[in-house]
Scaffold this motif. Structure first.
Motif, mmCIF file in Angstrom:
data_model
loop_
_atom_site.group_PDB
_atom_site.id
_atom_site.type_symbol
_atom_site.label_atom_id
_atom_site.label_comp_id
_atom_site.label_asym_id
_atom_site.label_seq_id
_atom_site.Cartn_x
_atom_site.Cartn_y
_atom_site.Cartn_z
ATOM 1 N N GLY A 17 0.820 -1.213 0.000
ATOM 2 C CA GLY A 17 0.000 0.000 0.000
ATOM 3 C C GLY A 17 0.846 1.253 0.000
ATOM 4 O O GLY A 17 0.571 2.209 -0.751
ATOM 5 N N TYR A 18 1.904 1.256 0.833
ATOM 6 C CA TYR A 18 2.802 2.410 0.837
ATOM 7 C C TYR A 18 3.491 2.566 -0.506
ATOM 8 O O TYR A 18 3.599 3.680 -1.044
ATOM 9 C CB TYR A 18 3.857 2.264 1.931
ATOM 10 N N SER A 19 3.975 1.468 -1.070
ATOM 11 C CA SER A 19 4.715 1.521 -2.324
ATOM 12 C C SER A 19 3.850 2.071 -3.453
ATOM 13 O O SER A 19 4.306 2.900 -4.253
ATOM 14 C CB SER A 19 5.231 0.122 -2.689
ATOM 15 N N LEU A 20 2.598 1.636 -3.512
ATOM 16 C CA LEU A 20 1.705 2.119 -4.553
ATOM 17 C C LEU A 20 1.427 3.618 -4.394
ATOM 18 O O LEU A 20 1.457 4.378 -5.367
ATOM 19 C CB LEU A 20 0.395 1.338 -4.540
ATOM 20 N N ALA A 21 1.138 4.039 -3.154
ATOM 21 C CA ALA A 21 0.866 5.461 -2.915
ATOM 22 C C ALA A 21 2.093 6.308 -3.235
ATOM 23 O O ALA A 21 1.996 7.367 -3.872
ATOM 24 C CB ALA A 21 0.427 5.668 -1.469
ATOM 25 N N SER A 22 3.256 5.827 -2.804
ATOM 26 C CA SER A 22 4.487 6.571 -3.066
ATOM 27 C C SER A 22 4.797 6.599 -4.556
ATOM 28 O O SER A 22 5.252 7.626 -5.089
ATOM 29 C CB SER A 22 5.650 5.937 -2.301
ATOM 30 N N ILE A 24 2.628 6.514 -7.055
ATOM 31 C CA ILE A 24 1.715 7.451 -7.717
ATOM 32 C C ILE A 24 2.177 8.889 -7.509
ATOM 33 O O ILE A 24 2.250 9.680 -8.450
ATOM 34 C CB ILE A 24 0.279 7.259 -7.196
ATOM 35 N N GLY A 25 2.492 9.217 -6.242
ATOM 36 C CA GLY A 25 2.938 10.580 -5.952
ATOM 37 C C GLY A 25 4.230 10.928 -6.663
ATOM 38 O O GLY A 25 4.363 12.004 -7.271
ATOM 39 N N MET A 26 5.213 10.016 -6.612
ATOM 40 C CA MET A 26 6.505 10.281 -7.250
ATOM 41 C C MET A 26 6.354 10.397 -8.758
ATOM 42 O O MET A 26 6.950 11.279 -9.398
ATOM 43 C CB MET A 26 7.485 9.153 -6.907
ATOM 44 N N ALA A 27 5.557 9.509 -9.364
ATOM 45 C CA ALA A 27 5.375 9.547 -10.816
ATOM 46 C C ALA A 27 4.716 10.849 -11.254
ATOM 47 O O ALA A 27 5.080 11.436 -12.282
ATOM 48 C CB ALA A 27 4.543 8.342 -11.266
ATOM 49 N N ILE A 28 3.739 11.333 -10.472
ATOM 50 C CA ILE A 28 3.072 12.590 -10.817
ATOM 51 C C ILE A 28 4.060 13.753 -10.758
ATOM 52 O O ILE A 28 4.107 14.599 -11.661
ATOM 53 C CB ILE A 28 1.885 12.848 -9.872
ATOM 54 N N VAL A 29 4.877 13.793 -9.706
ATOM 55 C CA VAL A 29 5.809 14.913 -9.530
ATOM 56 C C VAL A 29 6.837 14.952 -10.653
ATOM 57 O O VAL A 29 7.022 15.981 -11.320
ATOM 58 C CB VAL A 29 6.508 14.829 -8.160
ATOM 59 N N ILE A 30 7.537 13.839 -10.900
ATOM 60 C CA ILE A 30 8.622 13.888 -11.880
ATOM 61 C C ILE A 30 8.075 13.971 -13.316
ATOM 62 O O ILE A 30 8.722 14.552 -14.190
ATOM 63 C CB ILE A 30 9.595 12.700 -11.724
ATOM 64 N N SER A 31 6.875 13.434 -13.550
ATOM 65 C CA SER A 31 6.276 13.580 -14.884
ATOM 66 C C SER A 31 5.895 15.031 -15.136
ATOM 67 O O SER A 31 6.065 15.547 -16.255
ATOM 68 C CB SER A 31 5.043 12.687 -15.021
ATOM 69 N N VAL A 342 10.661 2.221 -5.786
ATOM 70 C CA VAL A 342 9.609 3.161 -6.174
ATOM 71 C C VAL A 342 10.157 4.199 -7.145
ATOM 72 O O VAL A 342 9.511 4.539 -8.153
ATOM 73 C CB VAL A 342 9.010 3.840 -4.928
ATOM 74 N N LEU A 343 11.360 4.696 -6.883
ATOM 75 C CA LEU A 343 11.956 5.700 -7.764
ATOM 76 C C LEU A 343 12.192 5.137 -9.164
ATOM 77 O O LEU A 343 11.889 5.790 -10.172
ATOM 78 C CB LEU A 343 13.274 6.209 -7.171
ATOM 79 N N CYS A 344 12.727 3.931 -9.244
ATOM 80 C CA CYS A 344 12.985 3.318 -10.552
ATOM 81 C C CYS A 344 11.683 3.127 -11.331
ATOM 82 O O CYS A 344 11.616 3.409 -12.535
ATOM 83 C CB CYS A 344 13.696 1.976 -10.371
ATOM 84 N N LEU A 345 10.641 2.645 -10.637
ATOM 85 C CA LEU A 345 9.354 2.461 -11.310
ATOM 86 C C LEU A 345 8.757 3.806 -11.733
ATOM 87 O O LEU A 345 8.165 3.920 -12.815
ATOM 88 C CB LEU A 345 8.387 1.723 -10.383
ATOM 89 N N ALA A 346 8.909 4.839 -10.884
ATOM 90 C CA ALA A 346 8.386 6.166 -11.218
ATOM 91 C C ALA A 346 9.096 6.739 -12.435
ATOM 92 O O ALA A 346 8.463 7.376 -13.301
ATOM 93 C CB ALA A 346 8.535 7.103 -10.028
ATOM 94 N N VAL A 347 10.412 6.542 -12.531
ATOM 95 C CA VAL A 347 11.154 7.007 -13.703
ATOM 96 C C VAL A 347 10.668 6.288 -14.959
ATOM 97 O O VAL A 347 10.519 6.901 -16.027
ATOM 98 C CB VAL A 347 12.671 6.794 -13.500
ATOM 99 N N ALA A 348 10.396 4.980 -14.830
ATOM 100 C CA ALA A 348 9.875 4.229 -15.974
ATOM 101 C C ALA A 348 8.512 4.773 -16.409
ATOM 102 O O ALA A 348 8.251 4.937 -17.609
ATOM 103 C CB ALA A 348 9.771 2.750 -15.619
ATOM 104 N N VAL A 349 7.646 5.081 -15.439
ATOM 105 C CA VAL A 349 6.343 5.658 -15.754
ATOM 106 C C VAL A 349 6.517 7.019 -16.428
ATOM 107 O O VAL A 349 5.827 7.344 -17.407
ATOM 108 C CB VAL A 349 5.484 5.788 -14.476
#
Length: 404
Positions: A17-22, A24-31, A342-349
């Motif tokens: 749950g934490y990983s998914l929330a984090s 989403i937030g990280m992907a929105i910010v860096i995108s 989470v960071l690696c997945l967010a960068v991929a997104v």
């Protein structure tokens, strides 16, 4: 051994749950950061459909000014100082007009053409083009020979003028159409007159401006020529160019409307597009940061509950001589591993999302920016969240479980 002892009570569901929330937030910010960086390349392009932070203003011409009364639509020193004092103003440049007669003559393939023109100048830093030929060396005397062919006047002209010539005047008169490169090579003869003088000069167009709707010459030429051909005139600027800190800011439009100033072209409307983009990006980044903060508190709550479940084990480890950091280290490693994933997945997104809009940007001539600015922002957020989590865990362990 400590990790094997403490990991039994870890809730996989809470970590997911934490990983998914984090994520989403990280992907929105860096995108959002990547999107703004991509669009910002359009803002730095002089031919962009989005206006840069330059506004050209003037006063409306009154009926009294039309018949020669009312003093003209010029700006006083006090009005210029008031504009410079505005919080959204970075710099202000004055258009200095030539207060003498200007005639120009050219010859195109046997077709001669002559016309009356006007000259203006502004500080060089407000130009959107750079040319090594943009120089003028004033003669030692203000009274050169009547045939001054050894003096060349460099000209910067609006691109709109060339368009009007090619698709208006030239097509209707059977004149040849000209490219920018060709017209720069055509010599122009200027006749300047005033104060009892009439002199001939060579001239050449050295560039075309998308920002300035004028025929511009160097400032030092205008200063020198006004002294020779109009020594007693006190020319005040009729137009100003403003470099704004926040283009499209509603405060700019409110100020201009309150003072009755007019904006050249559609710069005000284009500036609103830039302002809207900035506001929208800020909102999106804020939403992403809020989600990231909520994820941070979710993880902290999960860790706190996990520490409570392992309370007896933690106290036993303390009695055996383990330090608070040794006890906290397994949780710290877990947090770092989760946030790195989470960071690696967010960068991929982010890369997938940027690929979607980059294709469309390429179609309208916008080149995307490097993703490193967004990745660095993600690294900073991930490192900050990890350090805060680790510091909070050590604090909880030291306060609640450390046995002195």
């Amino acid at each position: 051994m400590v990790w094997k002892l403490l990991r039994k009570n870890i809730s996989v569901g809470q970590i997911i749950g934490y990983s998914l929330a984090s994520l989403i937030g990280m992907a929105i910010v860096i995108s959002a950061v990547k999107f703004y960086a991509d669009v910002n390349t359009a803002l730095n392009d002089e031919d962009s459909f989005i206006s840069k932070d330059y506004i050209i203003i003037s006063k409306p011409v009154s009926a009294a000014g039309t018949i020669g009364l009312g003093g003209g639509a010029t700006f006083s020193k006090g009005e210029i100082a008031e504009i410079k004092a505005q919080p959204w103003t970075r710099d202000v440049g004055e258009f200095t007009a030539a207060d003498f007669n200007v005639e120009a003559a050219i010859n195109l393939g046997g077709h001669g053409m002559a016309t009356h023109l006007f000259f203006e100048s502004i500080p060089d830093k407000f130009f959107d083009i750079k040319s090594d030929d943009w120089t003028f060396e004033a003669p030692d005397s203000y009274y050169p020979a009547s045939n001054a062919d050894d003096i060349e006047i460099p000209i910067v002209m609006s691109k709109d003028y060339l368009t009007l010539y090619n698709f208006g005047y030239a097509t209707g008169r059977g004149m040849p159409q000209l490219t920018e490169g060709l017209i720069k090579s055509i010599p122009i003869t200027f006749y300047l007159s005033g104060n009892g003088h009439r002199d001939r000069y060579r001239g050449r167009i050295v560039g075309f401006s998308s920002r300035l709707n004028t025929i511009a010459v160097p400032e030092n030429f205008i200063t020198w020529a006004n002294k020779r051909y109009a020594p007693y005139s006190d020319t005040k600027p009729s137009r100003l160019i403003i470099e704004a800190n926040t283009p499209g800011d509603p405060a700019i439009n409110q100020f201009l409307e309150a003072h009755g100033y007019e904006v050249a072209g559609d710069k005000a409307d284009n500036g609103k597009a830039n302002y809207f983009l900035t506001v929208a990006t800020t909102i999106v980044i804020t939403v992403g940061v809020i989600i990231t903060l909520l994820a941070f508190f979710i993880l902290m709550l999960s860790i706190y509950l996990l520490l409570q479940k392992n309370r007896r084990k933690l106290q036993d480890l303390m009695l055996l001589g383990y330090s608070p950091w040794q006890v906290s280290r397994p949780y710290a490693k877990l947090i770092v591993a989760i946030n790195a994933t989470v960071l690696c997945l967010a960068v991929a997104v982010m890369m997938l999302a940027s690929g979607y809009w980059t294709t469309r940007f390429d179609a309208i001539g916008i080149t995307g920016a490097s993703p490193w600015s967004a990745i660095i922002v993600g690294l900073i957020i991930s490192a900050t969240v990890s350090l805060l989590n680790i510091a909070a865990i050590c604090r909880i362990v030291r306060r609640n479980f450390y046995i002195t």
